[in-house]
Design an enzyme around this catalytic site. Sequence first.
Site, short mmCIF file in Angstrom:
data_model
loop_
_atom_site.label_atom_id
_atom_site.label_comp_id
_atom_site.label_asym_id
_atom_site.label_seq_id
_atom_site.Cartn_x
_atom_site.Cartn_y
_atom_site.Cartn_z
N CYS A 82 0.87 -1.26 -0.07
CA CYS A 82 0.13 -0.02 -0.09
C CYS A 82 0.92 1.26 0.01
O CYS A 82 1.63 1.55 -1.05
CB CYS A 82 -0.89 -0.04 1.08
SG CYS A 82 -2.39 1.25 0.88
N HIS A 198 -3.69 -4.54 -0.88
CA HIS A 198 -3.52 -5.40 0.56
C HIS A 198 -3.64 -6.78 0.17
O HIS A 198 -4.49 -7.36 0.30
CB HIS A 198 -4.20 -4.94 1.58
CG HIS A 198 -4.16 -3.65 2.14
ND1 HIS A 198 -3.15 -3.22 2.82
CD2 HIS A 198 -4.65 -2.40 1.67
CE1 HIS A 198 -3.34 -1.86 3.35
NE2 HIS A 198 -4.35 -1.31 2.58
N GLU A 200 -2.81 -8.92 2.11
CA GLU A 200 -3.29 -9.61 3.63
C GLU A 200 -4.73 -9.50 3.71
O GLU A 200 -5.04 -10.24 4.55
CB GLU A 200 -2.36 -9.03 4.64
CG GLU A 200 -2.84 -7.69 5.21
CD GLU A 200 -2.48 -6.47 4.28
OE1 GLU A 200 -2.50 -5.42 4.73
OE2 GLU A 200 -1.69 -6.75 3.29
#
Length: 217
Positions: A82, A198, A200
């Site tokens: 990011c 992102h 994750e």
Amino acid sequence: MTPVVTVLDYGFGNVRSAVRALEHVGARVTLTADREIAENADGLVVPGVGAFEAVMGGLRSVRGDQIVGRRLSGGRPVLGICVGLQVMFERGVEHGVEAEGLDQWPGTVELLQAPVVPNMGWAPVDVPEGSTLFDGVEDERFYFVHSYGVREFPLGTTEDTGRFAAPLVTWSEAGPEGHSDRFVAAVENGPLTATQFHPEKSGEAGLHLLKNWVESL
């Protein structure tokens, strides 16, 4: 042997989710701002959430700029996520404030020219041929949440940077078809890899991508 990954803890980033995701794909993860540990890990993850200038201030407060520079000069892998991608560029401009980045790549982080910002949600990406980061997830969607991005990246079209192999640039678009704005979604450039989305938070596709990176260490 289990790869050792440090997630740089400097006050700006979705660190707990990143740690859990990396552990899930097989890394031994340390969350720390300790310079020696960060410099010597098999891989370093630089997360980032917030304004460009504030993130750069946080990085400098733990000498993150030096840690990243030292690792890359030695060919040691770094993954930015990011705003962790954005600070790898030359500069960022937010709300009229211009701030210097880590200058690993030329380019400016600027407000997306899309009908609605922030650009939030799941979106497909345009992956270049030869990508190892996206191997097996080239046609998947990833989760974005950002108002700023890199809209032009001339280095991504060159034959050779002179420092590393020419970067592989993945693109995405914000906004509806016909009114969208193209921006850099990911870069693979020797030891330096970064994603605007992102991983994750991107479900199985994001975990697969992180596993690709961990297995490359």
